[in-house]
Design an enzyme around this catalytic site. Structure first.
Site, mmCIF file in Angstrom:
data_model
loop_
_atom_site.group_PDB
_atom_site.id
_atom_site.type_symbol
_atom_site.label_atom_id
_atom_site.label_comp_id
_atom_site.label_asym_id
_atom_site.label_seq_id
_atom_site.Cartn_x
_atom_site.Cartn_y
_atom_site.Cartn_z
ATOM 1 N N GLU A 60 48.016 28.576 39.455
ATOM 2 C CA GLU A 60 48.412 29.934 39.831
ATOM 3 C C GLU A 60 48.978 29.989 41.248
ATOM 4 O O GLU A 60 49.903 30.751 41.521
ATOM 5 C CB GLU A 60 47.214 30.887 39.694
ATOM 6 C CG GLU A 60 46.832 31.226 38.274
ATOM 7 C CD GLU A 60 46.084 30.091 37.565
ATOM 8 O OE1 GLU A 60 45.553 29.200 38.272
ATOM 9 O OE2 GLU A 60 46.043 30.089 36.326
ATOM 10 N N PHE A 83 45.610 35.088 32.906
ATOM 11 C CA PHE A 83 44.541 36.082 32.859
ATOM 12 C C PHE A 83 44.234 36.478 34.299
ATOM 13 O O PHE A 83 44.186 35.626 35.191
ATOM 14 C CB PHE A 83 43.272 35.536 32.191
ATOM 15 C CG PHE A 83 43.440 35.253 30.727
ATOM 16 C CD1 PHE A 83 43.228 36.258 29.793
ATOM 17 C CD2 PHE A 83 43.812 33.994 30.290
ATOM 18 C CE1 PHE A 83 43.387 35.993 28.438
ATOM 19 C CE2 PHE A 83 43.980 33.722 28.949
ATOM 20 C CZ PHE A 83 43.765 34.727 28.012
ATOM 21 N N PHE A 86 41.969 34.842 36.982
ATOM 22 C CA PHE A 86 42.378 33.659 37.736
ATOM 23 C C PHE A 86 43.102 34.016 39.030
ATOM 24 O O PHE A 86 43.658 33.137 39.699
ATOM 25 C CB PHE A 86 43.299 32.774 36.884
ATOM 26 C CG PHE A 86 42.734 32.406 35.540
ATOM 27 C CD1 PHE A 86 41.364 32.368 35.306
ATOM 28 C CD2 PHE A 86 43.576 32.098 34.485
ATOM 29 C CE1 PHE A 86 40.846 32.042 34.061
ATOM 30 C CE2 PHE A 86 43.062 31.763 33.232
ATOM 31 C CZ PHE A 86 41.700 31.730 33.018
ATOM 32 N N HIS A 129 37.883 35.807 31.949
ATOM 33 C CA HIS A 129 39.156 36.258 31.409
ATOM 34 C C HIS A 129 39.299 37.778 31.415
ATOM 35 O O HIS A 129 40.417 38.288 31.454
ATOM 36 C CB HIS A 129 39.337 35.745 29.981
ATOM 37 C CG HIS A 129 39.594 34.273 29.892
ATOM 38 N ND1 HIS A 129 38.679 33.331 30.300
ATOM 39 C CD2 HIS A 129 40.662 33.582 29.440
ATOM 40 C CE1 HIS A 129 39.170 32.124 30.101
ATOM 41 N NE2 HIS A 129 40.379 32.251 29.583
#
Length: 325
Positions: A60, A83, A86, A129
């Site tokens: 990410e 998601f 994260f 999540h």
């Protein structure tokens, strides 16, 4: 008009803007050939090519770092964080870089980046999540935070977000992706960021919500109607900046306010709204401002999430308490 789910409306918005502007780029984990974990980008790589819609490594921090570099070169990146749980891996990119670039550069550079990400409970996802972390980003000046509650809004808000010259975090509640359809224009249209929408007019109490909690609030309002309580329901659409004026005008009419969020109660959007209304309209209130939110614990494992998440019965209970105060 076409009948669309929210995921279809999002795909349609991405396709529209990829056609409109060659500087729009869509990228993230598995968004290319696979079309993303929820198929929000399905077919877009085939239509626009691997230079416009492409996969990234599972990192990410790298995804948003790339977005910053591209924005500095006049592109309009639309990265996907698979998601929103994260997001911790990329908070420095968002809060430390994107949010500050216009100020830091004396308005020489902008960050026209729209970060898309799914979030939210009720669909039995694994740990990390479903977390509602929008409050983390809403606290950071310089970043807009947009959360649609329906397909029509999703398309119009996403198009407006991509065209905005400042960074936008665009959060999509997973439970809403395919839960219902509604008419969505096939042509190009936008919805102004920072403006709430009165979903249902009422006279007795104001319910303010965003994301999936808008549907929950509408269900509560229908039940309250049976007991002679006429609730007004406001969909925030954008939680940063907040449309406090619309909320205050409603409170002046109804004299009661409940703010609903799926996130934990502590330090959330509901707290900010409560403070703003208390400062601006406390003399118009006939009852304390009340909040409906999740408990101040970590998001539970899937087997317990229905007990943990706020529901329409929680809203009804608070509304009756406010009416009878």
């Amino acid at each position: 008009m076409a009948q669309m789910t929210m995921i279809q409306a999002i795909t349609d918005a991405l396709r529209t803007e990829l056609k409109n502007d060659e500087n729009v780029l869509v990228f993230g984990e598995d968004v290319g050939q696979n079309g993303g974990v929820f198929r929000a980008t399905e077919g877009l790589q085939k239509e626009f090519g691997e230079d416009r819609v492409f996969d990234t490594p599972l990192a990410e921090s790298a995804i948003n770092g790339l977005a910053i570099g591209l924005a500095l070169q006049d592109f309009r990146p639309v990265p996907e964080i698979q998601f929103f749980g994260f997001v911790y891996e990329t908070l420095d990119s968002i809060s430390g870089q994107m949010a500050r670039m216009r100020y830091r550069s004396g308005n020489s550079y902008t960050m026209p980046i729209t970060i898309r990400s799914p979030f939210g409970g009720g669909v039995k996802t694994p740990e990390l999540h479903a977390d509602s972390l929008e409050g983390l980003i809403a606290q950071q000046p310089g970043v807009k935070v947009v959360i649609p509650s329906n397909p029509y809004d999703a398309k119009g808000l996403l198009l407006a977000s991509i065209r905005d010259n400042d960074p936008v975090v665009f959060l999509e509640h997973m439970k809403l992706y395919r839960s219902f359809r509604e008419e969505v224009p096939e042509e190009d249209y936008t919805i102004e960021l920072g403006k709430a929408h009165v979903k249902k007019e009422g006279t007795d109490i104001t319910l303010v919500a965003y994301g999936a909690m808008v549907q929950t609030s509408m269900k509560a309002a229908e039940e309250l109607e049976k007991d002679g309580i006429n609730a007004e329901v406001i969909d925030l659409r954008t939680i940063s900046p907040l449309d406090v004026d619309t909320i205050v005008e409603s409170v002046k009419k109804t004299s009661r306010l409940i703010v609903i969020q799926e996130a934990q109660k502590q330090a959330g959007i509901a707290s900010q709204i409560s403070a703003e209304v208390a400062e601006r309209a406390i003399l118009h209130l006939d009852a304390p401002i009340m909040r409906v939110a999740a408990p101040d614990t970590v998001f539970p494992f899937a087997a317990a999430e229905e007990e943990w998440l706020p529901n329409h019965e929680d809203i009804i209970e608070k509304a009756k308490a406010a009416i009878n105060f």
